[in-house]
Design an enzyme around this catalytic site. Structure first.
Site, mmCIF file in Angstrom:
data_model
loop_
_atom_site.group_PDB
_atom_site.id
_atom_site.type_symbol
_atom_site.label_atom_id
_atom_site.label_comp_id
_atom_site.label_asym_id
_atom_site.label_seq_id
_atom_site.Cartn_x
_atom_site.Cartn_y
_atom_site.Cartn_z
ATOM 1 N N PRO A 62 0.831 -1.314 -0.239
ATOM 2 C CG PRO A 62 -0.661 -1.415 1.889
ATOM 3 C CD PRO A 62 0.548 -1.810 0.992
ATOM 4 C CD GLU A 63 3.853 2.796 -3.583
ATOM 5 O OE1 GLU A 63 4.486 3.680 -5.012
ATOM 6 O OE2 GLU A 63 4.597 1.329 -4.308
ATOM 7 C CE LYS A 94 5.319 5.334 0.588
ATOM 8 N NZ LYS A 94 6.356 3.861 0.730
ATOM 9 N NE ARG A 105 12.418 -1.151 0.080
ATOM 10 C CZ ARG A 105 13.129 -1.178 0.664
ATOM 11 N NH1 ARG A 105 14.206 -2.289 0.425
ATOM 12 N NH2 ARG A 105 13.237 -1.010 1.893
#
Length: 280
Positions: free
Chosen positions: A2-3, A53, A269
């Site tokens: 979730p962003e 977030k 990432r």
DNA sequence: GTACGGCCCTGTTAGC
DNA sequence: TGCTAACAGGGCCGTA
């Protein structure tokens, strides 16, 4: 994962259902990440907000009927981060032994607000309202992406304070709040800017800010991006994964120039970019 | 201030 | 078929 668009989708779905409710009972997984959930017992939910977030559940203690004090109780905030696999939903009759249930709050109408999180990357804190000193990322977060005071100039100045790689800066939440790995890759692709550069001029900063706003707005309008785990507060999936141009498309052709998209690890990432239209 | 590695976590997938 | 290793990654911390 979730962003901002995913968290905002959940916030919008829950706000009318939670505001005004009182938490009568709560429970949590024994991990210190979730235990603070129970500190909100006997509190009434006043607001449901969001910063980047993080979901911010503003709560106030319910008045003690045996107290004759007129002092207005001080507000607190239940700060919830969904991590990678966190889900918030209302459930009239949950199984409290569900193995992935990390925290729950029983409301005065009998329903339960439940927080499920398979991988336990989420976290919950109860803080005095506005005091985020114990949550560094939140304390240092930049402006909200659609804050009108976040001009290109302001964004550029915030980027200039660091010489870290551009994508690293975006993920730090400092230039602007709410951008995670997916939307960072998408915005950089849209703005045609290489994720590894360490400085950029005002013109490109403006282009990047515009791109961030476009991809985030699109994400919100699509109800978020569901790759594997993300579900909204009603258990639904988002539709934004159908719109992705960069994230998850390594090895596939660039939708703009047809070059093969590359990927590399940046800050642990996965980062995907087009070697041609995002040339350094 | 920055880079880097490691930790927390577990379901899924690839490879043997 | 069954096992193992790699992978996904947000936030935070320690070390250089």
């Amino acid at each position: 994962m979730p962003e901002m668009p995913e968290v905002e989708t959940i916030r919008r779905q829950l706000v009318d259902q939670l505001v005004g409710a009182t938490i009568l009972e709560a429970g949590s997984h024994p991990s210190a990440k979730f235990v603070p959930a129970v500190e909100a017992i006997d509190m009434r939910i006043e607001r449901l907000g969001r910063r980047g977030k993080f979901l911010l559940v503003e709560v106030v203690p319910t008045p003690d009927p045996h107290s004759d004090s007129d002092d207005r109780p001080s507000a607190s905030e239940l700060v919830i981060h969904l991590g990678m696999t966190g889900k918030l939903s209302l459930d009239p009759d949950p199984d409290l032994n569900d193995p992935y249930l990390r925290a729950w709050w029983r409301l005065d109408d009998g329903r339960i607000l439940r927080f499920d999180d398979v991988r336990r990357f989420g976290r919950i804190r109860l803080v005095a309202r506005g005091d985020y000193s114990s949550i560094p990322t939140l304390a240092n977060a930049g402006p909200e992406p659609f804050d009108p005071e976040l001009t290109a100039e302001v964004f550029w100045q915030r980027l200039k304070t660091s010489r870290r790689k551009l994508k690293t800066q975006l993920l730090s939440q400092r230039p602007v709040a709410g951008v995670g790995n997916i939307y960072a890759d998408e915005a950089l692709w849209l703005a045609e800017i290489n994720p590894k550069i360490t400085r950029l001029g005002l013109v490109r900063a403006e282009r990047l800010l515009d791109a961030i706003r476009i991809v985030l707005e699109q994400g919100v309008n699509n109800g978020g991006t569901t790759l594997r785990d993300y579900r909204d507060a009603e258990g639904g999936i988002g539709a934004n994964q159908l719109q992705l141009a960069a994230y998850g498309r390594s090895g596939e052709p660039c939708l703009r120039c047809n070059s093969v998209l590359r990927s590399a690890m940046l800050d642990a990432r996965t980062t995907v970019w087009c070697p041609r239209c995002q040339e350094r």
